[in-house]
Design a protein around this motif. Structure first.
Motif, mmCIF file in Angstrom:
data_model
loop_
_atom_site.group_PDB
_atom_site.id
_atom_site.type_symbol
_atom_site.label_atom_id
_atom_site.label_comp_id
_atom_site.label_asym_id
_atom_site.label_seq_id
_atom_site.Cartn_x
_atom_site.Cartn_y
_atom_site.Cartn_z
ATOM 1 N N ALA A 107 56.344 16.694 23.158
ATOM 2 C CA ALA A 107 56.890 16.957 24.482
ATOM 3 C C ALA A 107 56.008 17.874 25.326
ATOM 4 N N ASN A 108 55.231 18.743 24.724
ATOM 5 C CA ASN A 108 54.463 19.730 25.478
ATOM 6 C C ASN A 108 52.995 19.365 25.638
ATOM 7 N N SER A 109 52.621 18.131 25.326
ATOM 8 C CA SER A 109 51.221 17.765 25.478
ATOM 9 C C SER A 109 50.940 17.361 26.920
ATOM 10 N N GLY A 110 49.690 17.411 27.298
ATOM 11 C CA GLY A 110 49.311 17.047 28.656
ATOM 12 C C GLY A 110 49.292 18.238 29.591
ATOM 13 N N ARG A 111 49.319 17.942 30.873
ATOM 14 C CA ARG A 111 49.279 18.989 31.889
ATOM 15 C C ARG A 111 50.609 19.695 32.012
ATOM 16 N N LYS A 112 50.523 20.924 32.485
ATOM 17 C CA LYS A 112 51.745 21.658 32.781
ATOM 18 C C LYS A 112 52.376 21.079 34.039
ATOM 19 N N ALA A 113 53.694 20.999 34.037
ATOM 20 C CA ALA A 113 54.395 20.481 35.207
ATOM 21 C C ALA A 113 54.316 21.493 36.343
ATOM 22 N N LYS A 114 54.024 21.004 37.535
ATOM 23 C CA LYS A 114 53.984 21.865 38.710
ATOM 24 C C LYS A 114 55.344 21.815 39.382
ATOM 25 N N PRO A 115 55.732 22.901 40.028
ATOM 26 C CA PRO A 115 57.000 22.874 40.759
ATOM 27 C C PRO A 115 56.996 21.771 41.812
ATOM 28 N N LEU A 116 58.168 21.268 42.106
ATOM 29 C CA LEU A 116 58.307 20.173 43.057
ATOM 30 C C LEU A 116 57.776 20.560 44.438
ATOM 31 N N ALA A 117 57.980 21.797 44.857
ATOM 32 C CA ALA A 117 57.498 22.243 46.170
ATOM 33 C C ALA A 117 55.975 22.154 46.265
ATOM 34 N N VAL A 118 55.284 22.466 45.178
ATOM 35 C CA VAL A 118 53.823 22.388 45.169
ATOM 36 C C VAL A 118 53.380 20.932 45.266
ATOM 37 N N GLN A 119 54.044 20.068 44.511
ATOM 38 C CA GLN A 119 53.692 18.653 44.572
ATOM 39 C C GLN A 119 53.959 18.071 45.955
ATOM 40 N N GLU A 120 55.078 18.443 46.557
ATOM 41 C CA GLU A 120 55.392 17.928 47.885
ATOM 42 C C GLU A 120 54.412 18.431 48.934
ATOM 43 N N SER A 121 53.950 19.673 48.783
ATOM 44 C CA SER A 121 52.998 20.199 49.760
ATOM 45 C C SER A 121 51.668 19.459 49.689
ATOM 46 N N LYS A 122 51.335 18.942 48.511
ATOM 47 C CA LYS A 122 50.110 18.159 48.361
ATOM 48 C C LYS A 122 50.357 16.670 48.595
ATOM 49 N N ARG A 123 51.610 16.322 48.869
ATOM 50 C CA ARG A 123 52.023 14.940 49.121
ATOM 51 C C ARG A 123 51.692 14.028 47.948
ATOM 52 N N ARG A 124 51.967 14.510 46.729
ATOM 53 C CA ARG A 124 51.710 13.721 45.530
ATOM 54 C C ARG A 124 52.975 13.585 44.691
ATOM 55 N N HIS A 173 55.663 10.983 43.391
ATOM 56 C CA HIS A 173 55.945 9.561 43.239
ATOM 57 C C HIS A 173 57.193 9.377 42.389
ATOM 58 N N ILE A 174 58.275 10.027 42.808
ATOM 59 C CA ILE A 174 59.545 9.893 42.114
ATOM 60 C C ILE A 174 60.639 9.633 43.137
ATOM 61 N N SER A 175 61.744 9.109 42.658
ATOM 62 C CA SER A 175 62.833 8.754 43.580
ATOM 63 C C SER A 175 63.535 10.003 44.104
ATOM 64 N N ASN A 176 64.333 9.815 45.146
ATOM 65 C CA ASN A 176 65.068 10.945 45.732
ATOM 66 C C ASN A 176 66.072 11.524 44.739
ATOM 67 N N ALA A 177 66.687 10.692 43.927
ATOM 68 C CA ALA A 177 67.642 11.175 42.925
ATOM 69 C C ALA A 177 66.933 12.060 41.899
ATOM 70 N N GLU A 178 65.744 11.624 41.475
ATOM 71 C CA GLU A 178 64.968 12.433 40.534
ATOM 72 C C GLU A 178 64.531 13.747 41.173
ATOM 73 N N LYS A 179 64.187 13.713 42.460
ATOM 74 C CA LYS A 179 63.805 14.939 43.170
ATOM 75 C C LYS A 179 64.959 15.938 43.200
ATOM 76 N N GLU A 180 66.155 15.452 43.507
ATOM 77 C CA GLU A 180 67.321 16.336 43.563
ATOM 78 C C GLU A 180 67.638 16.925 42.192
ATOM 79 N N ALA A 181 67.533 16.102 41.151
ATOM 80 C CA ALA A 181 67.790 16.602 39.794
ATOM 81 C C ALA A 181 66.762 17.665 39.425
ATOM 82 N N ARG A 182 65.517 17.443 39.799
ATOM 83 C CA ARG A 182 64.468 18.415 39.488
ATOM 84 C C ARG A 182 64.654 19.705 40.275
ATOM 85 N N ARG A 183 65.040 19.598 41.550
ATOM 86 C CA ARG A 183 65.306 20.804 42.346
ATOM 87 C C ARG A 183 66.426 21.624 41.715
#
Length: 166
Positions: A2-19, A21-31
């Protein structure tokens, strides 16, 4: 794993970079998950194990600096980290002044070398603690201190999407 790969960035950081690629429902759950992790600021008083008034006032000073930078930067979860930094900083200052005194008094070289090692070890602890709570330049660059956007700018192409039935 579960912990392999890159560290997850906060959603706000990803949105500021416009990267994002998840649905609105997934965005709300992550927020919601990120908001739950954030913590509260109800119990920001200095911990009891900070014995002297000098340590307590230094603790309050650092907490106010961090909170001035961002409300999200210092929460109840960070109380022990800030307290550890204050204790280690005090030990470093004590080691530095003892080393200066030993050099002034022209103590033995062996004593001065051992005191220098103690001072260096204390500095490493202070530096590590400072990085963990965001008191160094490098550590502050990792934080996304921008406030979330309240209203999004108008989409110039929205009227064409409505006209096409999208």
């Amino acid at each position: 794993m579960a912990n392999s790969g890159r560290k997850a960035k906060p959603l706000a950081v990803q949105e500021s970079k416009r990267r994002v690629h998840i649905s609105n429902a997934e965005k709300e759950a992550r927020r919601a998950r990120e908001a739950a992790i954030g913590g509260t600021t109800d119990h920001m008083a200095p911990p009891r194990y900070l014995a002297t008034q000098k340590l307590k006032s230094r603790y309050s000073e650092i907490v106010s600096l961090l909170r001035a930078a961002s409300e999200q930067l210092c929460t109840d979860l960070d109380v022990d980290a800030v307290a550890r930094y204050v204790i280690e900083e005090d030990e470093y200052i004590a080691a530095s002044s003892a080393l200066r005194k030993a050099r002034r008094d022209k103590e033995e070289l062996k004593t001065i070398e051992s005191m220098q090692r103690l001072k260096n070890a204390a500095f490493k602890c202070v530096d590590t603690s400072a990085k963990s709570i965001g008191l160094t330049v490098d550590a502050r660059l990792r934080f996304d201190l921008r406030e979330p956007e309240q209203d999004k700018p108008e989409n110039r192409f929205a009227r064409f999407q409505v006209a096409n039935g999208r």
